[in-house]
Design a protein around this motif. Structure first.
Motif: not given
Lengths: 212, 212
Positions: A27-28, A110-112, A167-173, A176-178
């Motif tokens: 899949x990846x 990896x998470x990205x 959490x969803x927004x903070x994780x997404x941001x 993005x920062x990463x």
DNA sequence: CATAAAATTGTACTCAGTATAATATTTACT
DNA sequence: AGTAAATATTATACTGAGTACAATTTTATG
């Protein structure tokens, strides 16, 4: 009778893991929607039916850790000091996740890549949303249970929805920062900054309830 | 050339409406997952292919008003007094929806049955969640656009996510109140009470931004 | 009325997911 | 060790959503 550490159990677990691993890799590499279950089965040297035996839905091959978040919540509230406000417990939990660099607060290549694969597949995105809603329901139950309120308590539902949304927004941001800065520290800070702002607002929403 | 009010256009619209109507009726009666597209086609006296011509996905047969919410937002912000904080604009919009008893703030047996049908179908629930996310994205764009910020602005995303989450919770509780008390007035009050509490918290989250 | 444009339909396909029965493998017991 | 019960795996056949493409019907326009 079922033997806990018997050959059968170990083989089952190995088969399951092998299927999940080979599927995740495919899949990846090629995208969730471009790999059929039949291909996964073939690559894992197993029949198509066996794949569905272990993983009822194709999406489960990619999301294999749903139980973890549930457990995380339960233990956090089990160990909570008596009398602590439930929202405070959650706030501490979030900081603890960030400190321990738990997968839910981890920002790496990896998470990205993982979440990019999710974003590129309608089916995986749908499953991610479903899991988010299940997490909200779980959290609402845990919150209400923590102060002996009925499980359908409206304040608990509001609190749970807001925290998971934050959490969803903070994780997404954070992600993005990463991508922008490639700095684990600044990603972590972005994540925590948004969570702190959110918690301060959530406290106001719940100020006349026993949750805050 | 395409004639605006020509026979062809009118017939197309009529066909589309007929398919949607007969489908909605069947789904409400027997449940979304117990009615196949083939059955809808037969009941509408049209071929299966024609159904997919008008409605790319089966779920679109039930959710036929996605564009409405989008438009609602755009006009609200188009008519906004210069200098008004975007969050204030949204707060006014919510009250206006409640006053006009707009579908998004309407609590009747019909809306209850509609959402029960959604809840009972995994596919419809998934589509509802997808629409919620699309609404968040739209709202984030509108908010950022309203104060000339980049479309991906993090504050706009947080604001949009929180407002839509509040709407979701408030609407669900409004429905629950309807089922419990069968009073339009008290459902409306429940809805607005949760929205007011939410807006007060959201204002805190955004207090150092131009959105609040 | 003829012809171009567009709507509708028929056919055949892919893929996820389910049901069920047959087969192979492990376990437990003697 | 050998056998019967339990359980894992597989084969086969099916349903239903969604897509591709070509054939056909219907409407618009000269």
């Amino acid at each position: 009778m079922s033997n806990q550490g018997g050959l059968r159990e170990r083989k089952k677990e190995a088969t399951r893991q092998a299927i999940s691993d080979v599927a995740t890799e495919l899949f990846l590499e090629r995208g969730f929607d471009n790999v059929s279950v039949a291909e996964v089965a073939e690559a894992a040297e197993v029949s198509r039916m066996t794949v569905f035996n272990y993983f009822p839905r194709k999406e489960d091959l990619f999301f294999d850790r749903e139980e973890e978040s549930r457990q995380l919540l339960r233990t956090a509230f089990a160990e909570r000091p008596a009398g602590e406000a439930p929202i405070a417990t959650l706030r501490k939990l979030v900081h603890s996740l960030a400190d321990r660099v738990h997968p839910f607060a981890k920002f790496t290549d990896a998470t990205a890549k993982f979440w990019r694969t999710v974003a590129e597949s309608p089916a995986l995105s749908a499953r991610a949303r479903e899991m988010r809603d299940e997490l909200i329901n779980d959290l609402a139950s845990v919150l209400a249970g923590a102060i002996n309120r009925p499980l359908a308590d409206a304040d608990a539902r509001l609190a749970a929805s807001m925290v998971v949304t934050a959490l969803t927004v903070a994780y997404a941001e954070g992600l993005r920062e990463h991508k922008a800065r490639r700095s684990a520290a600044s990603s972590r800070e972005t994540f925590l900054r948004i969570m702190e702002r959110s918690f301060s607002g959530i406290a106001i929403m719940l100020k006349d309830t026993p949750y805050a």
